[in-house]
Design an enzyme around this catalytic site. Structure first.
Site, PDB file in Angstrom:
ATOM      1  N   ASP A   1      34.098  27.225  44.934  1.00  0.00           N
ATOM      2  CA  ASP A   1      34.471  28.642  44.905  1.00  0.00           C
ATOM      3  C   ASP A   1      33.203  29.437  44.647  1.00  0.00           C
ATOM      4  O   ASP A   1      32.577  29.308  43.591  1.00  0.00           O
ATOM      5  CB  ASP A   1      35.506  28.889  43.807  1.00  0.00           C
ATOM      6  CG  ASP A   1      36.057  30.315  43.851  1.00  0.00           C
ATOM      7  OD1 ASP A   1      35.617  31.105  44.699  1.00  0.00           O
ATOM      8  OD2 ASP A   1      36.937  30.633  43.021  1.00  0.00           O
TER       9      ASP A   1
ATOM     10  N   TRP B   1      38.679  30.453  36.011  1.00  0.00           N
ATOM     11  CA  TRP B   1      39.290  31.737  36.364  1.00  0.00           C
ATOM     12  C   TRP B   1      40.807  31.525  36.373  1.00  0.00           C
ATOM     13  O   TRP B   1      41.316  30.622  37.043  1.00  0.00           O
ATOM     14  CB  TRP B   1      38.783  32.159  37.737  1.00  0.00           C
ATOM     15  CG  TRP B   1      39.367  33.422  38.287  1.00  0.00           C
ATOM     16  CD1 TRP B   1      39.460  34.627  37.668  1.00  0.00           C
ATOM     17  CD2 TRP B   1      39.910  33.599  39.603  1.00  0.00           C
ATOM     18  NE1 TRP B   1      40.043  35.548  38.507  1.00  0.00           N
ATOM     19  CE2 TRP B   1      40.328  34.943  39.702  1.00  0.00           C
ATOM     20  CE3 TRP B   1      40.086  32.766  40.702  1.00  0.00           C
ATOM     21  CZ2 TRP B   1      40.909  35.462  40.848  1.00  0.00           C
ATOM     22  CZ3 TRP B   1      40.655  33.279  41.846  1.00  0.00           C
ATOM     23  CH2 TRP B   1      41.057  34.613  41.914  1.00  0.00           C
TER      24      TRP B   1
ATOM     25  N   LYS C   1      32.052  40.802  44.721  1.00  0.00           N
ATOM     26  CA  LYS C   1      31.080  41.100  43.672  1.00  0.00           C
ATOM     27  C   LYS C   1      29.684  41.338  44.249  1.00  0.00           C
ATOM     28  O   LYS C   1      29.034  42.336  43.945  1.00  0.00           O
ATOM     29  CB  LYS C   1      31.019  39.945  42.667  1.00  0.00           C
ATOM     30  CG  LYS C   1      32.355  39.549  42.061  1.00  0.00           C
ATOM     31  CD  LYS C   1      32.914  40.606  41.147  1.00  0.00           C
ATOM     32  CE  LYS C   1      34.023  40.069  40.253  1.00  0.00           C
ATOM     33  NZ  LYS C   1      35.164  39.465  40.955  1.00  0.00           N
TER      34      LYS C   1
END
Length: 433
Positions: free
Chosen positions: A238, A157, A274
């Site tokens: 993460d 990311w 999300k």
């Protein structure tokens, strides 16, 4: 009043020119235009394009089959309960809402987690996963030996690199994606773990790797864990997609619980953007696994010292929603069903995209799209192909070929597949061997 002003003028206190006339802000004229964000800049360009039929496959947010934002029914029900009781708007403590934090940690580490029961996990509520990563970077920079590098996957990311560099850490990369197959470069990762100086930091994606959607198998995770332990590396996991990856939040927590059980030097950055659809609420946690409760208390005190001058305390509304869902047995069951439904639609879009590509005549092997997991597909398309999709067809995606599968729906799937075939036909893509 008039006499007072006249007296001042007579004494020489004449009105001074406005500050702007003194050019005190002249330094602003030397500031250069900042580059647009790699993803949010695309979203802005999409909004500014008035072309009918445009498609946004860049933004990492769920959309339903009508292309509209979707609120999980369990989240809507939880919010209604909160509002009916009259939600208070008081400041949260520096570390956040205690009830939410405990439920969030149980969600990640497991309801029966011994480390939680022993009080040896220090945790704070954060501004979603981005804020959790930023705090983690600051924590490492303060308390690990100067010069300790953090390794991120290639690719990762994009914000990971900026976050860690601004925290003062040197960022290096470890091999992750085999671009010839769009699969996992397992041997490359193991070699880079071995080659890194002992005591380095490895930032790993807990599930649904962003941007590739390529995850290690359970056995590969175990091998990676053992390799990291042998070298004495630190781990930052993460976790942005627990429950949103496979549809099973317990299965998606495999790596988290493995690394906890095997005794790693472990930090966990957790996001609820999300998997709860709380994108704008900025809900997350950062947790640090410690040796005992006394150590956890000291670590928590230092995390609070980092938070206080940075943003003082986190927002409460989203955290209260998550707390309501996870603390209520009925809503929790509903939530798990919601997640399964989201993951099922994304999985269906994977298969339908491959079918549509075959239907329009594509001869490329797109099986890697089926084998990936989570909301993204790493297609293997080149930057030039992506640019052509945007310029000729108003299909917006990141230039590394990553597409957000929830952006596909019954109304645009055939159009997208035809456009992809047009820009890739007769040209090699990343999956070509």
């Amino acid at each position: 009043m008039f006499e007072y002003v006249a007296t001042l003028l007579s004494l020489g206190f004449a009105a001074k020119p406005p500050l702007s006339a003194l050019r005190v802000s002249a330094y602003l004229d030397t500031i250069e235009q900042g580059p647009p964000d790699a993803i949010l800049g695309i979203a802005q360009a999409f909004r500014e394009n008035n072309r009918p039929g445009k498609v946004n496959l860049a933004v990492g947010a769920y959309r339903d089959d009508a292309g509209l934002p979707f609120v999980l029914p369990s989240v809507a029900a939880a919010e209604a309960r909160l509002l009916s009781r009259g939600e208070k708007k008081e400041y949260a403590p520096i570390e956040g809402l205690p009830g939410f934090i405990q439920l969030a940690l149980k969600f990640a580490y497991g309801d029966d987690c011994a480390a939680l029961k022993e009080g040896r996990i220090a945790a704070v509520q954060t501004l979603s996963g981005t804020g959790a990563c930023r705090l983690a970077g600051e924590f490492y920079a303060r308390f690990l030996p100067k010069g300790t590098a953090i390794y991120v996957s290639d690719p990762t990311w994009g914000n990971h690199i900026n976050i860690m560099q601004l925290a003062g850490l040197e960022v290096r990369k470890y091999r992750y994606l085999d671009r010839a197959t769009q699969g996992f470069d397992f041997e490359g990762l193991l070699a880079d773990i071995e080659a890194a100086p002992a005591g380095s930091i490895f930032l790993l994606h807990a599930c649904a790797h962003n941007p590739t959607g390529v995850d290690p198998s359970s056995e590969q995770w175990r091998t990676v864990s053992n390799a990291i332990l042998r070298k004495g590396h630190h781990v930052l996991l993460d976790c942005a997609y627990q429950g949103f990856a496979s549809g099973d939040a317990e299965a998606d927590a495999f790596a988290i619980r493995l690394f906890l059980d095997e005794g790693h030097s472990l930090l966990l950055a957790q996001s609820f953007a999300k998997n709860f659809g709380l994108y704008g609420e900025r809900v997350g946690t950062l947790s640090v696994v410690c040796a005992d409760a006394a150590s956890a208390g000291r670590v928590l005190s230092q995390l609070k010292c980092i938070v206080r001058p940075m943003y003082s305390s986190p927002p409460i509304h989203g955290a209260l929603i998550v707390n309501e869902v996870l603390s209520n047995a009925e809503l929790r069951r509903q939530y798990y069903g919601d997640c399964a439904g989201l993951a099922d639609r994304i999985g269906t879009m994977r298969l339908r995209l491959i079918e549509e590509l075959a239907a329009v005549g594509s001869t490329h092997d797109w099986s890697h799209v089926k084998n990936q997991i989570g909301m993204f597909a790493f297609t293997g398309m080149t930057a030039a192909m992506c640019d052509e999709l945007t310029e000729r067809h108003a299909i917006y995606l990141t230039r590394d070929g990553r597409i957000s599968l929830p952006g596909l729906n019954s109304g645009n799937l055939a159009f997208v597949a035809s456009a992809i075939h047009e820009v890739t036909n007769g040209k090699p893509i990343g999956s070509a061997k």
